[in-house]
Write a protein that holds these residues in place. Sequence first.
Motif, PDB file in Angstrom:
ATOM      1  N   ASP A  44      -9.847  56.213 -20.375  1.00 34.16           N
ATOM      2  CA  ASP A  44      -9.869  55.309 -21.461  1.00 34.16           C
ATOM      3  C   ASP A  44      -8.355  54.880 -21.705  1.00 34.16           C
ATOM      4  OD1 ASP A  44     -12.730  55.090 -21.401  1.00 34.16           O
ATOM      5  OD2 ASP A  44     -12.528  56.239 -23.449  1.00 34.16           O
ATOM      6  N   ALA A  45      -7.671  55.657 -21.801  1.00 34.18           N
ATOM      7  CA  ALA A  45      -6.035  55.264 -21.972  1.00 34.18           C
ATOM      8  C   ALA A  45      -5.461  54.572 -21.105  1.00 34.18           C
ATOM      9  CB  ALA A  45      -5.496  56.472 -22.204  1.00 34.18           C
ATOM     10  N   ALA A  46      -5.849  54.801 -19.833  1.00 30.78           N
ATOM     11  CA  ALA A  46      -5.631  54.183 -18.550  1.00 30.78           C
ATOM     12  C   ALA A  46      -5.929  52.602 -18.692  1.00 30.78           C
ATOM     13  CB  ALA A  46      -6.023  54.693 -17.299  1.00 30.78           C
ATOM     14  N   LEU A  47      -7.148  52.397 -18.909  1.00 28.95           N
ATOM     15  CA  LEU A  47      -7.707  50.617 -19.067  1.00 28.95           C
ATOM     16  C   LEU A  47      -6.998  50.178 -20.074  1.00 28.95           C
ATOM     17  CD1 LEU A  47     -11.532  51.243 -18.232  1.00 28.95           C
ATOM     18  CD2 LEU A  47      -9.742  51.188 -16.738  1.00 28.95           C
ATOM     19  N   ALA A  48      -6.830  50.854 -21.201  1.00 30.05           N
ATOM     20  CA  ALA A  48      -5.865  50.118 -22.116  1.00 30.05           C
ATOM     21  C   ALA A  48      -4.412  49.855 -21.962  1.00 30.05           C
ATOM     22  CB  ALA A  48      -5.988  51.152 -23.344  1.00 30.05           C
ATOM     23  N   LEU A  49      -4.013  50.769 -20.996  1.00 33.74           N
ATOM     24  CA  LEU A  49      -2.586  50.220 -20.458  1.00 33.74           C
ATOM     25  C   LEU A  49      -2.702  49.444 -19.488  1.00 33.74           C
ATOM     26  CD1 LEU A  49       0.451  51.184 -20.102  1.00 33.74           C
ATOM     27  CD2 LEU A  49      -0.323  52.645 -18.344  1.00 33.74           C
ATOM     28  N   TYR A  50      -3.609  49.219 -18.572  1.00 35.86           N
ATOM     29  CA  TYR A  50      -3.780  48.155 -17.711  1.00 35.86           C
ATOM     30  C   TYR A  50      -3.809  47.088 -18.366  1.00 35.86           C
ATOM     31  CZ  TYR A  50      -4.139  52.091 -14.586  1.00 35.86           C
ATOM     32  OH  TYR A  50      -3.832  53.526 -13.966  1.00 35.86           O
ATOM     33  N   SER A  51      -4.895  46.804 -19.431  1.00 38.56           N
ATOM     34  CA  SER A  51      -4.774  45.606 -20.134  1.00 38.56           C
ATOM     35  C   SER A  51      -3.612  44.956 -20.670  1.00 38.56           C
ATOM     36  CB  SER A  51      -5.973  45.763 -21.257  1.00 38.56           C
ATOM     37  OG  SER A  51      -6.346  44.732 -21.799  1.00 38.56           O
ATOM     38  N   ASP A  52      -2.850  45.932 -21.366  1.00 41.31           N
ATOM     39  CA  ASP A  52      -1.429  45.474 -21.813  1.00 41.31           C
ATOM     40  C   ASP A  52      -0.608  44.808 -20.688  1.00 41.31           C
ATOM     41  OD1 ASP A  52      -2.383  46.551 -24.304  1.00 41.31           O
ATOM     42  OD2 ASP A  52      -1.224  48.340 -24.160  1.00 41.31           O
ATOM     43  N   LEU A  53      -0.769  45.764 -19.539  1.00 43.28           N
ATOM     44  CA  LEU A  53       0.146  45.274 -18.553  1.00 43.28           C
ATOM     45  C   LEU A  53      -0.270  43.879 -17.853  1.00 43.28           C
ATOM     46  CD1 LEU A  53       0.861  48.610 -16.673  1.00 43.28           C
ATOM     47  CD2 LEU A  53       2.359  47.324 -17.998  1.00 43.28           C
TER      48      LEU A  53
END
Length: 381
Positions: free
Chosen positions: A311-320
């Motif tokens: 979940d944290a990875a997907l949130a990071l990718y959304s920001d990127l």
Amino acid sequence: MHRRKFLTTAAIGGAGAGALAAPAIAQSSPQVQWRCTSSFPQALDTIYGGATDVADYVREATDGAFDIQVFAGGEIVPGLQAADAVQNGTVEMCHTAAYYYVGKSPTWALGAVVPYGLNNRGMNAWLYYGGGLDLLNGFYNSQGLHYLPAGNTGTQMGGWFREEIGGLSDMDGLQMRIAGLAGQIMEQIGVVPQQIAGGDIYPALERGTIDAAEWIGPYDDEKLGFYQVAPYYYYPGWWEGNLTLNVFVGNDAWNGLPDTYKSLLQTACRAANTEMMAEYDYKNPTALRSLVQQGAQLRAFPDDVLNATYDAALALYSDLRGSADGWSDIYDSMMAFQAEHFLWQQVAEQNFARFMQQKQANGLLPAQISGAGSVGGGSAN
């Protein structure tokens, strides 16, 4: 087929070229001498060997006319400055892992691996047939570099821990040697990421300066002796479902090559890509057995750790997607293929693997029946 004959034929254009004698090819080949700096020490023979394989293939196919001299990390520049050395013209070429340079932009990581990304086969399929190479070179060319895949470790292990991880709460406050995008994701679940050079990991674990460290996999990890000071060996390395090693060539150097040499270098890198994965697949099982026999305790990451980091990875990718130059087009293409790749893998590949793994677990593979043995001795909770 002898590798020189294969590489020469492939570079010059198929069966017709095979009729040319090697000396005639060499006579028509200009003399080119390059230097290649590796990000790796010679002691890591499998990863470092990716660069020497490329150099050997090119040299042999041209009877020495195209000569690439390989230098270990630290001989010309520190390992983590290999791409910089190509960008500033110190060397024509380097062999590295693109995610070392996420400090320049997170988009650099996409040429190596991103957490919860593709596995080795998926990455190669996307690179060679899914438009990945063109997309990545659209980005790397803007950085003054031409990108070529040149090795893969496969899915890595999840690292060595001094204490057992019972669940997500045990990750809070953990000091772990891990960097890049994975480090940023680990921060979101309370881990304190540390960047420590390979040679300094063992003493840091021994002193308790860090609680855990990720490295590569059994073959390379055994050499560094981590099992003696951090016995819990976790899997999978979700941040590295594959690790694509790559060659960067400076744009000017690449554009200055004859087309024949460009094709040859591309072919040599493809060969090195295959060789490295095959070597790891051959050496890791024996190394894992040895580690377990010496006291390593195999453990699977608890599901809540995997789900939280996913979940944290997907949130990071959304920001990127909105902040990193070039990220969106490359990442979206990779993830579109990922959905298809894992759908296909679960139909045939994983069902075959699951059946054979069950036979292995029950001691029913031919080598086990005949007494050759198998990896064992560690709980895989």
